[in-house]
Design a protein around this motif. Structure first.
Motif, PDB file in Angstrom:
ATOM      1  N   GLN A   1      -9.525   7.399  -4.072  1.00 29.44           N
ATOM      2  CA  GLN A   1      -8.578   6.837  -5.029  1.00 29.44           C
ATOM      3  C   GLN A   1      -7.263   6.585  -4.312  1.00 29.44           C
ATOM      4  OE1 GLN A   1      -9.367   5.985  -8.193  1.00 29.44           O
ATOM      5  NE2 GLN A   1     -11.465   6.682  -7.771  1.00 29.44           N
ATOM      6  N   ALA A   2      -6.702   5.412  -4.515  1.00 28.57           N
ATOM      7  CA  ALA A   2      -5.481   5.036  -3.810  1.00 28.57           C
ATOM      8  C   ALA A   2      -4.537   4.298  -4.751  1.00 28.57           C
ATOM      9  CB  ALA A   2      -5.815   4.157  -2.601  1.00 28.57           C
ATOM     10  N   PHE A   3      -3.262   4.302  -4.390  1.00 28.39           N
ATOM     11  CA  PHE A   3      -2.224   3.655  -5.191  1.00 28.39           C
ATOM     12  C   PHE A   3      -1.581   2.518  -4.413  1.00 28.39           C
ATOM     13  CE2 PHE A   3      -2.591   7.816  -7.089  1.00 28.39           C
ATOM     14  CZ  PHE A   3      -2.442   7.574  -8.447  1.00 28.39           C
ATOM     15  N   VAL A   4      -1.326   1.429  -5.126  1.00 24.75           N
ATOM     16  CA  VAL A   4      -0.627   0.275  -4.555  1.00 24.75           C
ATOM     17  C   VAL A   4       0.351  -0.263  -5.592  1.00 24.75           C
ATOM     18  CG1 VAL A   4      -2.613  -0.384  -3.119  1.00 24.75           C
ATOM     19  CG2 VAL A   4      -2.312  -1.431  -5.383  1.00 24.75           C
ATOM     20  N   GLY A   5       1.240  -1.114  -5.120  1.00 26.12           N
ATOM     21  CA  GLY A   5       2.092  -1.899  -6.003  1.00 26.12           C
ATOM     22  C   GLY A   5       1.910  -3.358  -5.668  1.00 26.12           C
ATOM     23  N   PRO A   6       2.370  -4.256  -6.520  1.00 28.06           N
ATOM     24  CA  PRO A   6       2.308  -5.676  -6.174  1.00 28.06           C
ATOM     25  C   PRO A   6       3.094  -5.955  -4.902  1.00 28.06           C
ATOM     26  CG  PRO A   6       3.412  -5.326  -8.291  1.00 28.06           C
ATOM     27  CD  PRO A   6       3.037  -3.995  -7.794  1.00 28.06           C
ATOM     28  N   ARG A   7       2.645  -6.892  -4.125  1.00 31.94           N
ATOM     29  CA  ARG A   7       3.302  -7.202  -2.858  1.00 31.94           C
ATOM     30  C   ARG A   7       4.743  -7.657  -3.094  1.00 31.94           C
ATOM     31  NH1 ARG A   7       1.175  -8.684   2.163  1.00 31.94           N
ATOM     32  NH2 ARG A   7       2.882  -8.712   3.673  1.00 31.94           N
ATOM     33  N   GLY A   8       5.660  -7.104  -2.301  1.00 36.91           N
ATOM     34  CA  GLY A   8       7.056  -7.511  -2.401  1.00 36.91           C
ATOM     35  C   GLY A   8       7.959  -6.493  -3.054  1.00 36.91           C
ATOM     36  N   LEU A   9       7.530  -5.234  -3.159  1.00 36.88           N
ATOM     37  CA  LEU A   9       8.410  -4.201  -3.700  1.00 36.88           C
ATOM     38  C   LEU A   9       9.665  -4.080  -2.843  1.00 36.88           C
ATOM     39  CD1 LEU A   9       5.822  -1.327  -4.368  1.00 36.88           C
ATOM     40  CD2 LEU A   9       6.893  -2.796  -6.094  1.00 36.88           C
ATOM     41  N   PRO A  10      10.835  -3.899  -3.453  1.00 35.17           N
ATOM     42  CA  PRO A  10      12.026  -3.604  -2.650  1.00 35.17           C
ATOM     43  C   PRO A  10      11.751  -2.401  -1.753  1.00 35.17           C
ATOM     44  CG  PRO A  10      12.618  -4.012  -4.933  1.00 35.17           C
ATOM     45  CD  PRO A  10      11.124  -3.941  -4.901  1.00 35.17           C
ATOM     46  N   ARG A  11      12.230  -2.457  -0.535  1.00 35.25           N
ATOM     47  CA  ARG A  11      11.861  -1.440   0.451  1.00 35.25           C
ATOM     48  C   ARG A  11      12.174  -0.028  -0.017  1.00 35.25           C
ATOM     49  NH1 ARG A  11      14.218  -1.931   6.455  1.00 35.25           N
ATOM     50  NH2 ARG A  11      16.172  -1.902   5.251  1.00 35.25           N
TER      51      ARG A  11
ATOM     52  N   HIS B   1       0.842  -1.193   0.000  1.00 35.53           N
ATOM     53  CA  HIS B   1       0.000   0.000   0.000  1.00 35.53           C
ATOM     54  C   HIS B   1       0.878   1.244   0.000  1.00 35.53           C
ATOM     55  CE1 HIS B   1      -2.172  -3.387   1.850  1.00 35.53           C
ATOM     56  NE2 HIS B   1      -3.169  -2.947   1.099  1.00 35.53           N
ATOM     57  N   LEU B   2       0.607   2.158  -0.925  1.00 37.34           N
ATOM     58  CA  LEU B   2       1.461   3.326  -1.129  1.00 37.34           C
ATOM     59  C   LEU B   2       0.841   4.609  -0.588  1.00 37.34           C
ATOM     60  CD1 LEU B   2       2.663   2.426  -4.736  1.00 37.34           C
ATOM     61  CD2 LEU B   2       3.938   2.160  -2.588  1.00 37.34           C
ATOM     62  N   THR B   3      -0.360   4.936  -0.996  1.00 35.93           N
ATOM     63  CA  THR B   3      -1.033   6.125  -0.469  1.00 35.93           C
ATOM     64  C   THR B   3      -2.499   6.129  -0.865  1.00 35.93           C
ATOM     65  OG1 THR B   3      -1.025   8.556  -0.366  1.00 35.93           O
ATOM     66  CG2 THR B   3      -0.496   7.575  -2.486  1.00 35.93           C
ATOM     67  N   LEU B   4      -3.338   6.620   0.019  1.00 32.32           N
ATOM     68  CA  LEU B   4      -4.690   7.023  -0.343  1.00 32.32           C
ATOM     69  C   LEU B   4      -4.557   8.486  -0.729  1.00 32.32           C
ATOM     70  CD1 LEU B   4      -7.993   6.251   1.594  1.00 32.32           C
ATOM     71  CD2 LEU B   4      -7.619   8.382   0.353  1.00 32.32           C
ATOM     72  N   SER B   5      -4.681   8.766  -2.013  1.00 34.25           N
ATOM     73  CA  SER B   5      -4.307  10.076  -2.529  1.00 34.25           C
ATOM     74  C   SER B   5      -5.368  11.139  -2.320  1.00 34.25           C
ATOM     75  CB  SER B   5      -3.966   9.967  -4.020  1.00 34.25           C
ATOM     76  OG  SER B   5      -5.050   9.403  -4.733  1.00 34.25           O
ATOM     77  N   ALA B   6      -6.620  10.800  -2.583  1.00 32.22           N
ATOM     78  CA  ALA B   6      -7.675  11.809  -2.510  1.00 32.22           C
ATOM     79  C   ALA B   6      -9.023  11.132  -2.288  1.00 32.22           C
ATOM     80  CB  ALA B   6      -7.709  12.631  -3.798  1.00 32.22           C
TER      81      ALA B   6
ATOM     82  N   VAL C   1      -5.753  13.889   0.321  1.00 32.11           N
ATOM     83  CA  VAL C   1      -5.437  13.188   1.560  1.00 32.11           C
ATOM     84  C   VAL C   1      -3.927  12.959   1.648  1.00 32.11           C
ATOM     85  CG1 VAL C   1      -5.825  11.132   2.971  1.00 32.11           C
ATOM     86  CG2 VAL C   1      -7.705  12.086   1.593  1.00 32.11           C
ATOM     87  N   GLY C   2      -3.375  12.201   0.718  1.00 31.20           N
ATOM     88  CA  GLY C   2      -1.931  11.959   0.710  1.00 31.20           C
ATOM     89  C   GLY C   2      -1.445  11.211   1.937  1.00 31.20           C
ATOM     90  N   SER C   3      -2.161  10.158   2.318  1.00 30.25           N
ATOM     91  CA  SER C   3      -1.774   9.384   3.500  1.00 30.25           C
ATOM     92  C   SER C   3      -0.537   8.540   3.214  1.00 30.25           C
ATOM     93  CB  SER C   3      -2.921   8.462   3.912  1.00 30.25           C
ATOM     94  OG  SER C   3      -3.079   7.421   2.960  1.00 30.25           O
ATOM     95  N   THR C   4       0.088   8.069   4.263  1.00 26.07           N
ATOM     96  CA  THR C   4       1.168   7.105   4.096  1.00 26.07           C
ATOM     97  C   THR C   4       0.565   5.747   3.742  1.00 26.07           C
ATOM     98  OG1 THR C   4       1.128   6.386   6.403  1.00 26.07           O
ATOM     99  CG2 THR C   4       2.521   8.290   5.857  1.00 26.07           C
ATOM    100  N   GLY C   5       1.427   4.845   3.303  1.00 26.90           N
ATOM    101  CA  GLY C   5       0.941   3.507   2.994  1.00 26.90           C
ATOM    102  C   GLY C   5       0.341   2.819   4.208  1.00 26.90           C
ATOM    103  N   ALA C   6       0.966   3.001   5.370  1.00 27.15           N
ATOM    104  CA  ALA C   6       0.459   2.378   6.601  1.00 27.15           C
ATOM    105  C   ALA C   6      -0.896   2.954   6.981  1.00 27.15           C
ATOM    106  CB  ALA C   6       1.460   2.576   7.737  1.00 27.15           C
ATOM    107  N   GLN C   7      -1.053   4.257   6.840  1.00 29.71           N
ATOM    108  CA  GLN C   7      -2.342   4.885   7.133  1.00 29.71           C
ATOM    109  C   GLN C   7      -3.426   4.394   6.175  1.00 29.71           C
ATOM    110  OE1 GLN C   7      -0.951   8.918   6.776  1.00 29.71           O
ATOM    111  NE2 GLN C   7      -0.821   9.209   9.001  1.00 29.71           N
ATOM    112  N   PHE C   8      -3.043   4.242   4.906  1.00 27.72           N
ATOM    113  CA  PHE C   8      -4.005   3.727   3.935  1.00 27.72           C
ATOM    114  C   PHE C   8      -4.456   2.317   4.306  1.00 27.72           C
ATOM    115  CE2 PHE C   8      -4.319   1.565  -0.437  1.00 27.72           C
ATOM    116  CZ  PHE C   8      -5.704   1.604  -0.410  1.00 27.72           C
ATOM    117  N   ARG C   9      -3.539   1.493   4.706  1.00 29.66           N
ATOM    118  CA  ARG C   9      -3.897   0.130   5.095  1.00 29.66           C
ATOM    119  C   ARG C   9      -4.887   0.130   6.261  1.00 29.66           C
ATOM    120  NH1 ARG C   9      -1.864  -5.065   4.418  1.00 29.66           N
ATOM    121  NH2 ARG C   9      -2.394  -6.481   6.127  1.00 29.66           N
ATOM    122  N   ASP C  10      -4.677   1.006   7.237  1.00 23.40           N
ATOM    123  CA  ASP C  10      -5.615   1.105   8.360  1.00 23.40           C
ATOM    124  C   ASP C  10      -6.998   1.544   7.887  1.00 23.40           C
ATOM    125  OD1 ASP C  10      -3.620   0.351  10.113  1.00 23.40           O
ATOM    126  OD2 ASP C  10      -3.156   2.398  10.754  1.00 23.40           O
TER     127      ASP C  10
END
Length: 323
Positions: free
Chosen positions: A252-262, A117-122, A293-302
């Motif tokens: 609207q939110a952005f993600v990548g496939p699981r396992g992106l290099p940190r 999870h990358l961000t919940l953008s808006a 919004v521009g949340s962090t990935g962790a915030q988006f997951r919550d």
């Protein structure tokens, strides 16, 4: 024990070094942004707005790849199975990530398990919109119209199981009315038939309806936010009109496939947040009716975890089942 700790530290260090090295060479080619909805819908509009600026930030073009179908499950499934090297990302909606999780029995992806999870953008509230050919100019008149003609009038929705669909079902539950649900392939097609008068009503994201409301082609009646929206301050909320438990947002939110290099994940997250929260990117999204919004990935997951629980209750109460 010291030996084991040393080995563990060495392994962690090597993994970090490998991740950092990967990030230094990334991106090495254009980045594919999968949009799992038809062109012209909210995901496409926000995705294209972000793509150009993200490409400038990362030094490689970001190519929008429309993979519409099956209420965004096709595109999301493709993204979940993509190589997690940072060259494929997915933009999706509350429907893609939360509602599909509770409406489809055999979903090809798990929104919590299969993505980074990358961000919940808006986000934007849904807005109740009427065709100008419908004889109702406020929410009370809509309720009266539907109550007097059960099952006669229509709600156009951008796909079965979409945010607009479930908001329509929730509205009918709260008002004890009924109407026919007419699904379309995306918000753009819904707007076209709303303007033409082929369908009577819709709940859609304020972002997608805003140009048609401003142009007088559609009649906005109320928003589903907790408070009025600055850009449309004359529009009441359903809550203030006395309709309880109707606070709903499309996002609207952005993600990548699981396992992106940190390091790649961190750069993507940082770049995406910057694009939507600063400068012209922010201004353009707000002008389209979006609340940045521009949340962090962790915030988006919550947030996603809470949204899945919310819509699971709605689906169960309305007895909605999708194949």
């Amino acid at each position: 024990m010291a030996s084991r700790l040393s080995i563990g530290g060495l392994i962690a260090g090597l993994l970090f070094s490998a991740s950092a090295a990967h990030a230094q060479g990334w991106p090495s080619r254009p980045i594919r942004m999968i949009v799992p909805f038809a062109a012209g819908g909210p995901s496409d509009v926000v995705g294209r707005e972000v793509a150009a600026r993200l490409g400038e930030s990362l030094g490689q073009p970001v190519i929008v790849d429309i993979r519409a179908g099956a209420n965004s499950t096709i595109g999301a499934g493709i993204a979940a199975k993509a190589n997690p090297d940072g060259h494929t990302i997915l933009i999706g909606s509350v429907g893609t990530f939360a509602i599909n999780m509770v409406t489809y029995k055999d979903l090809s992806y798990d929104s919590l398990r299969d993505f980074d999870h990358l961000t919940l953008s808006a986000r934007t509230p849904n807005v109740l919109v009427a065709s100008t050919k419908v004889g109702a100019t406020n929410v009370k008149e809509v309720v009266t119209l539907l109550a007097a003609n059960p099952g006669k009038h229509t709600f156009g929705v951008a796909g079965m199981g979409s945010s607009g669909h479930l908001t329509s079902e929730l509205f009918m539950l709260r008002t004890k009315t009924s109407a026919i649900i007419v699904p379309f392939k995306g918000a753009g097609a819904t707007m076209s038939d709303m303007i033409g008068g082929q369908v009577d009503l819709t709940f859609t994201s304020l972002g997608s309806a805003a140009p048609h409301i401003r142009g007088g082609r559609l009649r906005a009646l109320a928003v589903t936010s907790g408070k009025r929206i600055a850009q449309f301050s004359d529009l009441p909320t359903l809550t203030e009109l006395g309709y309880r438990d109707m606070e709903v947002y499309s996002w609207q939110a952005f993600v990548g496939p699981r396992g992106l290099p940190r390091e790649v994940r961190n750069r993507l997250e940082t770049a995406l947040i910057s694009v939507v929260t600063t400068g012209q990117g922010r201004a353009n999204l707000e002008n389209l009716g979006w609340e940045v919004v521009g949340s962090t990935g962790a915030q988006f997951r919550d947030t996603l975890t809470r949204e899945i629980a919310l819509w699971r209750d709605v689906v169960k109460t309305a007895n909605i089942k999708l194949e």
